[in-house]
Motif scaffolding. Structure first.
Motif, PDB file in Angstrom:
ATOM      1  N   LEU A 165       0.763  -1.069  -0.096  1.00  0.00           N
ATOM      2  CA  LEU A 165       0.034  -0.033  -0.074  1.00  0.00           C
ATOM      3  C   LEU A 165       0.965   1.165   0.080  1.00  0.00           C
ATOM      4  N   ILE A 166       1.796   1.353   0.723  1.00  0.00           N
ATOM      5  CA  ILE A 166       2.789   2.347   0.874  1.00  0.00           C
ATOM      6  C   ILE A 166       3.495   2.629  -0.476  1.00  0.00           C
ATOM      7  N   TYR A 167       3.982   1.656  -0.924  1.00  0.00           N
ATOM      8  CA  TYR A 167       4.534   1.681  -2.318  1.00  0.00           C
ATOM      9  C   TYR A 167       3.734   1.987  -3.616  1.00  0.00           C
ATOM     10  N   ALA A 168       2.609   1.419  -3.425  1.00  0.00           N
ATOM     11  CA  ALA A 168       1.724   1.748  -4.768  1.00  0.00           C
ATOM     12  C   ALA A 168       0.606   2.876  -4.597  1.00  0.00           C
ATOM     13  N   LEU A 169       0.574   3.565  -3.521  1.00  0.00           N
ATOM     14  CA  LEU A 169      -0.284   4.514  -3.266  1.00  0.00           C
ATOM     15  C   LEU A 169      -0.031   5.829  -3.963  1.00  0.00           C
ATOM     16  N   PRO A 170       1.130   6.170  -3.932  1.00  0.00           N
ATOM     17  CA  PRO A 170       1.508   7.686  -4.742  1.00  0.00           C
ATOM     18  C   PRO A 170       0.988   7.897  -6.095  1.00  0.00           C
ATOM     19  N   PRO A 171       1.147   6.967  -6.892  1.00  0.00           N
ATOM     20  CA  PRO A 171       0.816   7.333  -8.343  1.00  0.00           C
ATOM     21  C   PRO A 171      -0.803   7.559  -8.405  1.00  0.00           C
ATOM     22  N   LEU A 172      -1.677   7.038  -7.596  1.00  0.00           N
ATOM     23  CA  LEU A 172      -2.977   6.768  -7.755  1.00  0.00           C
ATOM     24  C   LEU A 172      -3.649   8.299  -7.072  1.00  0.00           C
ATOM     25  N   VAL A 173      -2.808   8.667  -6.308  1.00  0.00           N
ATOM     26  CA  VAL A 173      -3.050  10.109  -5.382  1.00  0.00           C
ATOM     27  C   VAL A 173      -2.897  11.091  -6.425  1.00  0.00           C
ATOM     28  N   ARG A 174      -1.548  11.134  -6.998  1.00  0.00           N
ATOM     29  CA  ARG A 174      -0.986  12.212  -8.018  1.00  0.00           C
ATOM     30  C   ARG A 174      -1.833  12.421  -9.212  1.00  0.00           C
ATOM     31  N   LEU A 175      -2.336  11.187  -9.882  1.00  0.00           N
ATOM     32  CA  LEU A 175      -2.877  11.098 -10.929  1.00  0.00           C
ATOM     33  C   LEU A 175      -4.607  11.593 -10.822  1.00  0.00           C
ATOM     34  N   THR A 176      -5.015  11.026  -9.745  1.00  0.00           N
ATOM     35  CA  THR A 176      -6.253  11.706  -9.156  1.00  0.00           C
ATOM     36  C   THR A 176      -6.307  13.135  -9.097  1.00  0.00           C
ATOM     37  N   GLU A 177      -5.304  13.741  -8.450  1.00  0.00           N
ATOM     38  CA  GLU A 177      -5.180  15.188  -8.285  1.00  0.00           C
ATOM     39  C   GLU A 177      -4.950  16.023  -9.675  1.00  0.00           C
ATOM     40  N   LEU A 178      -4.105  15.162 -10.512  1.00  0.00           N
ATOM     41  CA  LEU A 178      -3.855  15.534 -11.771  1.00  0.00           C
ATOM     42  C   LEU A 178      -5.063  15.800 -12.841  1.00  0.00           C
ATOM     43  N   GLY A 179      -5.857  14.858 -12.482  1.00  0.00           N
ATOM     44  CA  GLY A 179      -7.074  14.780 -13.375  1.00  0.00           C
ATOM     45  C   GLY A 179      -8.060  15.651 -13.073  1.00  0.00           C
ATOM     46  N   LEU A 180      -8.115  15.974 -11.838  1.00  0.00           N
ATOM     47  CA  LEU A 180      -9.296  16.767 -11.287  1.00  0.00           C
ATOM     48  C   LEU A 180      -8.821  18.393 -11.596  1.00  0.00           C
ATOM     49  N   GLY A 181      -7.440  18.528 -11.362  1.00  0.00           N
ATOM     50  CA  GLY A 181      -6.810  19.776 -11.582  1.00  0.00           C
ATOM     51  C   GLY A 181      -6.809  20.200 -13.142  1.00  0.00           C
ATOM     52  N   GLN A 182      -7.147  19.262 -14.201  1.00  0.00           N
ATOM     53  CA  GLN A 182      -7.077  19.803 -15.458  1.00  0.00           C
ATOM     54  C   GLN A 182      -8.566  20.140 -16.026  1.00  0.00           C
ATOM     55  N   ILE A 183      -9.404  19.907 -15.194  1.00  0.00           N
ATOM     56  CA  ILE A 183     -10.956  20.082 -15.654  1.00  0.00           C
ATOM     57  C   ILE A 183     -11.051  21.578 -15.873  1.00  0.00           C
ATOM     58  N   ASP A 184     -11.659  21.766 -16.902  1.00  0.00           N
ATOM     59  CA  ASP A 184     -11.967  23.234 -17.259  1.00  0.00           C
ATOM     60  C   ASP A 184     -12.876  23.873 -16.316  1.00  0.00           C
ATOM     61  N   PRO A 185     -12.457  25.013 -15.415  1.00  0.00           N
ATOM     62  CA  PRO A 185     -13.480  25.510 -14.482  1.00  0.00           C
ATOM     63  C   PRO A 185     -14.754  26.048 -15.004  1.00  0.00           C
ATOM     64  N   SER A 186     -14.952  26.226 -16.132  1.00  0.00           N
ATOM     65  CA  SER A 186     -16.201  26.700 -16.610  1.00  0.00           C
ATOM     66  C   SER A 186     -17.138  25.617 -16.701  1.00  0.00           C
ATOM     67  N   LEU A 187     -16.773  24.477 -16.868  1.00  0.00           N
ATOM     68  CA  LEU A 187     -17.759  23.325 -16.511  1.00  0.00           C
ATOM     69  C   LEU A 187     -18.320  23.323 -15.288  1.00  0.00           C
ATOM     70  N   LEU A 188     -17.354  23.430 -14.357  1.00  0.00           N
ATOM     71  CA  LEU A 188     -17.611  23.164 -12.722  1.00  0.00           C
ATOM     72  C   LEU A 188     -18.558  24.705 -12.464  1.00  0.00           C
ATOM     73  N   LYS A 189     -18.211  25.903 -13.068  1.00  0.00           N
ATOM     74  CA  LYS A 189     -19.344  26.803 -12.919  1.00  0.00           C
ATOM     75  C   LYS A 189     -20.671  26.702 -13.636  1.00  0.00           C
ATOM     76  N   ALA A 190     -20.638  26.088 -14.602  1.00  0.00           N
ATOM     77  CA  ALA A 190     -21.881  25.878 -15.227  1.00  0.00           C
ATOM     78  C   ALA A 190     -22.715  24.915 -14.413  1.00  0.00           C
ATOM     79  N   ALA A 191     -22.123  24.048 -14.062  1.00  0.00           N
ATOM     80  CA  ALA A 191     -22.858  23.237 -13.099  1.00  0.00           C
ATOM     81  C   ALA A 191     -23.397  23.946 -11.856  1.00  0.00           C
ATOM     82  N   HIS A 192     -22.485  24.517 -11.313  1.00  0.00           N
ATOM     83  CA  HIS A 192     -22.905  25.269 -10.089  1.00  0.00           C
ATOM     84  C   HIS A 192     -24.410  26.493 -10.413  1.00  0.00           C
ATOM     85  N   GLY A 193     -24.141  26.909 -11.607  1.00  0.00           N
ATOM     86  CA  GLY A 193     -25.239  27.741 -12.055  1.00  0.00           C
ATOM     87  C   GLY A 193     -26.418  27.056 -12.323  1.00  0.00           C
TER      88      GLY A 193
END
Length: 282
Positions: A165-193
């Protein structure tokens, strides 16, 4: 004149770490033992469940899963043949043990890694604090963190799961954060609207858009978990890594090569299926 480093400037924090581990064992030994027993029951239960399945049924299930992921009959047949190859080497039972270890370790990676990745993507302070920890987890030699894990949980399958778990956890955390960080903010703003609350925006917009990146992280975590099977065999976890270790210890090259090829075959099966699921959800 000595060229060594001056002893006056040397320091050691080994005793501090030893004292901290001893404190954990003394004050939380019962809780750790309870966690260990439950995790061991899960592992053994999954192994027994896999053993109950006839070999041909397990191959059929893998073939159906591969076809569902890739929609390719030829690829599905190839992956089933790879898994069957492990059985022809007489390593079927060890395959099931390794598969159970990888599945449990990967499941824990998902339970911890995806929420942690979401936290890093939404909280800059958490990102600044946790990323250095992930760097240490990825670069620290596996044998270093095996020592405290062994002291806390003893020999066997459970410390192997935590080490994996300690050895294999970092890639999943990093790529989850990367995928969420690359989302166009306008899409989230539209959903909020449109009236979506934070949970709805995460579940219905952000996670589906980030899923290819999350699946890539999951794929990397599974591959790293498989790369730990030989190290895990050194602390009491059985499986394919046990035969590789035995081949090294007895200079039995054939035994080591057979088990190594079996690990490669299993890695290819899991890699192709997980990659296909990542692509089909693009």
């Amino acid at each position: 004149m000595s060229g060594g480093f001056p002893e006056a400037f040397t320091l050691s924090f080994a005793d501090t770490i030893n004292g901290w581990v001893d404190w954990l064992v003394v004050h939380y030994g019962d809780q750790l033992r309870s966690v260990s027993d439950r995790l061991l029951a899960l592992l053994v239960g999954l192994e027994n469940l896999l053993r109950l399945l006839p070999w041909w049924l397990l191959l059929l299930l893998v073939g159906l899963l591969a076809w569902h992921a890739s929609r390719s009959l030829l690829r599905s047949i190839g992956l089933v043949a790879l898994l069957g190859f492990i059985g022809t080497l007489g390593l079927w039972d060890k395959l099931l043990q390794t598969l159970a270890l990888v599945l449990v370790s990967t499941g824990l990676c998902v339970l911890v890694g995806v929420p942690l990745g979401i936290l890093l993507a939404t909280r800059p302070l958490a990102r600044r604090l946790v990323l250095p920890v992930l760097d240490v987890m990825q670069t620290l030699p596996a044998f270093v963190y095996l020592i405290p894990v062994l002291m806390l949980f003893g020999l066997g399958k459970v410390p192997a799961v935590f080490a994996t778990l300690i050895y294999a956890l970092p890639p999943l955390v990093r790529l989850t954060e990367l995928g969420l960080g690359q989302i166009d903010p306008s899409l989230l703003k539209a959903a909020h609207g449109l009236g979506a609350n934070r949970w709805q925006r995460l579940r219905r917009v952000a996670l589906p858009l980030a899923l290819p990146s999350i699946m890539a992280g999951l794929n990397q975590s599974v591959m790293m978990a498989l790369s730990m099977v030989v190290v895990a065999s050194m602390i009491g976890a059985r499986g394919l890594g046990e035969d590789v270790l035995a081949g090294i210890q007895t200079l039995n090259v054939g035994q080591g090569v057979e088990a190594g090829l079996a690990i490669v075959a299993l890695a290819m099966v899991i890699d192709r299926i997980s990659q296909a699921y990542g692509r089909t959800r693009h």
